[in-house]
Enzyme design. Structure first.
Site, PDB file in Angstrom:
ATOM      1  N   HIS A 195      -2.639 -12.722  22.865  1.00  0.00           N
ATOM      2  CA  HIS A 195      -2.029 -13.844  22.402  1.00  0.00           C
ATOM      3  C   HIS A 195      -2.476 -15.158  23.039  1.00  0.00           C
ATOM      4  O   HIS A 195      -2.635 -15.232  24.428  1.00  0.00           O
ATOM      5  CB  HIS A 195      -0.623 -13.585  22.444  1.00  0.00           C
ATOM      6  CG  HIS A 195       0.104 -14.715  21.826  1.00  0.00           C
ATOM      7  ND1 HIS A 195       0.651 -14.879  20.529  1.00  0.00           N
ATOM      8  CD2 HIS A 195       0.750 -15.964  22.587  1.00  0.00           C
ATOM      9  CE1 HIS A 195       1.232 -16.156  20.361  1.00  0.00           C
ATOM     10  NE2 HIS A 195       1.249 -16.698  21.588  1.00  0.00           N
ATOM     11  N   ASP A 239      14.274 -13.987  16.114  1.00  0.00           N
ATOM     12  CA  ASP A 239      13.340 -14.887  16.584  1.00  0.00           C
ATOM     13  C   ASP A 239      13.332 -15.855  15.391  1.00  0.00           C
ATOM     14  O   ASP A 239      13.267 -17.241  15.809  1.00  0.00           O
ATOM     15  CB  ASP A 239      12.032 -14.342  16.812  1.00  0.00           C
ATOM     16  CG  ASP A 239      11.181 -15.415  17.479  1.00  0.00           C
ATOM     17  OD1 ASP A 239      11.485 -16.346  18.387  1.00  0.00           O
ATOM     18  OD2 ASP A 239      10.190 -15.679  16.756  1.00  0.00           O
ATOM     19  N   ARG A 254      16.414 -23.734  17.159  1.00  0.00           N
ATOM     20  CA  ARG A 254      16.032 -24.272  18.517  1.00  0.00           C
ATOM     21  C   ARG A 254      15.192 -25.774  18.268  1.00  0.00           C
ATOM     22  O   ARG A 254      15.271 -26.695  18.691  1.00  0.00           O
ATOM     23  CB  ARG A 254      14.942 -23.456  19.237  1.00  0.00           C
ATOM     24  CG  ARG A 254      15.694 -22.568  20.004  1.00  0.00           C
ATOM     25  CD  ARG A 254      14.730 -21.191  20.430  1.00  0.00           C
ATOM     26  NE  ARG A 254      13.784 -21.988  21.274  1.00  0.00           N
ATOM     27  CZ  ARG A 254      12.244 -21.142  21.255  1.00  0.00           C
ATOM     28  NH1 ARG A 254      12.435 -20.245  20.680  1.00  0.00           N
ATOM     29  NH2 ARG A 254      11.483 -21.813  22.288  1.00  0.00           N
ATOM     30  N   SER A 297      10.433 -15.130  22.869  1.00  0.00           N
ATOM     31  CA  SER A 297      10.247 -15.416  21.499  1.00  0.00           C
ATOM     32  C   SER A 297       8.647 -14.702  21.260  1.00  0.00           C
ATOM     33  O   SER A 297       8.386 -13.943  20.414  1.00  0.00           O
ATOM     34  CB  SER A 297       9.963 -16.789  20.914  1.00  0.00           C
ATOM     35  OG  SER A 297       9.328 -17.259  20.024  1.00  0.00           O
ATOM     36  N   LYS A 302       7.539 -10.859  19.699  1.00  0.00           N
ATOM     37  CA  LYS A 302       6.725 -10.729  18.341  1.00  0.00           C
ATOM     38  C   LYS A 302       5.629  -9.688  18.555  1.00  0.00           C
ATOM     39  O   LYS A 302       5.201  -8.931  17.865  1.00  0.00           O
ATOM     40  CB  LYS A 302       6.279 -11.901  18.071  1.00  0.00           C
ATOM     41  CG  LYS A 302       7.260 -12.822  17.161  1.00  0.00           C
ATOM     42  CD  LYS A 302       6.669 -14.004  16.696  1.00  0.00           C
ATOM     43  CE  LYS A 302       6.802 -15.174  17.816  1.00  0.00           C
ATOM     44  NZ  LYS A 302       7.303 -16.488  17.561  1.00  0.00           N
TER      45      LYS A 302
END
Ligand code: URA
Ligand code: CA
Length: 433
Positions: free
Chosen positions: A82, A161, A168, A183, A187
């Site tokens: 990621h 999320d 948020r 978060s 995922k």
């Protein structure tokens, strides 16, 4: 259990139990806890932070709020990578086939998303015929056979999320380390990752503007992953200037092919070897980062990574001839050079603004509905530290419109040339294992 008590506890700086965190996430997901109470708790977390145990519990509560992808039919440790996002980040296209060539299964679920260029899927669709609509059986079979497949997003993953991120966004609580870390990690875990490698970007073009914040976020995510049984490593890398030279979908495919041939830009190649080494180690195909790096270099040198890229394209319906003949990629109608107005050294390139220039050409989506032009983009002919002569090309614009004045101006304004040479910032600031 009452939500008021949970808010009060966090407001006063105490740690929440796993049961309290689950109560909040379940209640918020099923709408029994209203936005105003969730907002108050988010703000309390923003100010009071969470300890390691709370962060791990929050992550797993979000994973459990929706479906999870089951990749158990795929042999080996499924490694996901990621990146927190940058400009011209072509690494995923290179890393998939590269680590697959070292035996690490890459079962990637990817998105399109908004941004300066398309996401991984958009980029791959620059290859004629390539598609990501695979059944789960095809997906599993392909990863078992050739070690790499990319599928479009499906399923109701981490609904908690999705709701919390939207909340948020409007309550000024996005920028909180425990909330960002949980978060992102939730995922990846819900998408079936057995091990995770993170590229946390820092600098002007990144979400985390300082290395100090990037380090805190990276450490938080590594801590979460390792404590929930997903071996996790991270690096902190520079995003003050775009990565590599290509920014744009077809241009980045070409750059990825060059890199797999061992002829890519130095920074992109180095980043792929660094991240790839971590992927090979957490994927349990090498014991040390040094050993992994040798395997990756060999996969580039002997052509095996490139061969996997061809097979990957072919398995997903694309024309694999593109690997040997990149002229088959979509082509822009117009080419313009951005010439240096004076001689000197490139001292700074504002990644974010250069990304925006690519988006103005049509390389990325401003809204979900926007159409992407896969052929357009920018090639940087100079990077920070390079010398330039007056009139020399700093960048090449690939456009499908003759009117590129705004893009041209933006590039001139954001590629700074000065008389004194400045060193480029380090590419990799830190390796966290
Ligand atoms: N990206 C995410 O996925 N979540 C965050 O909270 C921030 C950035
Ligand atoms: Ca690039």
């Amino acid at each position: 259990m009452r939500m008021n008590d949970i808010i009060e506890k966090k407001r006063d700086g105490q740690a929440l139990t796993k049961e309290e965190i689950n109560f909040f996430i379940e209640g918020y997901t099923n709408n029994s806890i209203p936005d105003y109470q969730a907002s108050a708790l988010l703000m309390a977390i923003y100010f009071q932070d969470m300890n390691d145990e709370e962060r791990a519990n929050l992550t797993m509560a979000m994973v459990n709020s929706g479906e999870q992808i089951d990749l158990s039919a795929i042999e080996g440790v499924k490694v996901d990578k990621h990146s927190t996002g940058g400009v011209g980040d072509t690494t995923t296209l290179v890393l998939g086939p590269l680590v697959a060539a070292c035996g690490v299964p890459v079962a990637k679920m990817s998105g399109r998303g908004l941004g300066h260029t398309g996401g991984t899927i958009d980029k791959l669709e620059a290859i004629d015929g390539f598609h990501v609509e695979l059944s789960s059986e095809q997906f599993v079979k392909q990863v078992n056979e050739i070690k790499v497949a990319v599928i479009g997003q499906s399923g109701n993953l981490t609904p908690a999320d999705k709701k919390l991120y939207a909340l948020r966004d409007v309550t000024s609580t996005v920028n909180s380390i425990p909330l960002i870390a949980s978060s992102i990690m939730s995922k990846k875990i819900a998408a079936g990752a057995g091990a995770i490698v993170l590229d946390v970007k820092t600098g002007d073009g990144a979400f985390m503007k300082t290395t100090e914040d990037a380090r805190k976020l990276a450490k938080a995510m590594v801590q979460i992953g390792n404590s929930v049984g997903r071996q996790t490593m991270a690096i902190i890398s520079d995003m003050s200037q775009p990565l590599g030279r290509a920014i744009g979908n077809a241009l980045e495919v070409q750059e990825a092919i060059d890199t797999l041939k061992g002829k890519g830009p130095d920074d992109l190649t180095e980043l792929c070897l660094t991240l790839g080494s971590q992927m090979v180690v957490v994927g349990e195909k090498a014991d040390t980062l040094e050993e992994a790096r040798i395997m990756l270099q060999k996969a580039i040198d002997d052509g095996s990574a490139l061969e996997i890229f061809k097979q990957f394209i072919k398995w997903q319906g694309g024309n694999e001839k593109v690997v040997d003949d990149t002229a088959l990629l979509p082509k822009a109608d117009f080419i313009f050079e951005v010439s240096a107005k004076n001689a000197g050294f490139v001292t700074y390139m504002e990644a974010d603004e250069i990304g925006t220039a690519a988006m103005l050409l049509g390389a990325g989506r401003a809204t979900k509905e926007s159409e992407i032009d896969l052929a357009v983009g920018i090639m940087l002919n100079k990077k920070v530290g390079d010398q330039v002569d007056e009139g020399e090309s700093l960048a090449t614009i690939y456009a499908n419109s003759e009117n590129v004045q705004e893009v041209m101006n933006k590039l001139h304004e954001n590629i700074h040339i000065e008389a004194e040479r400045k060193e480029a910032p380090p590419l990799v600031y830190e390796i966290i294992t």
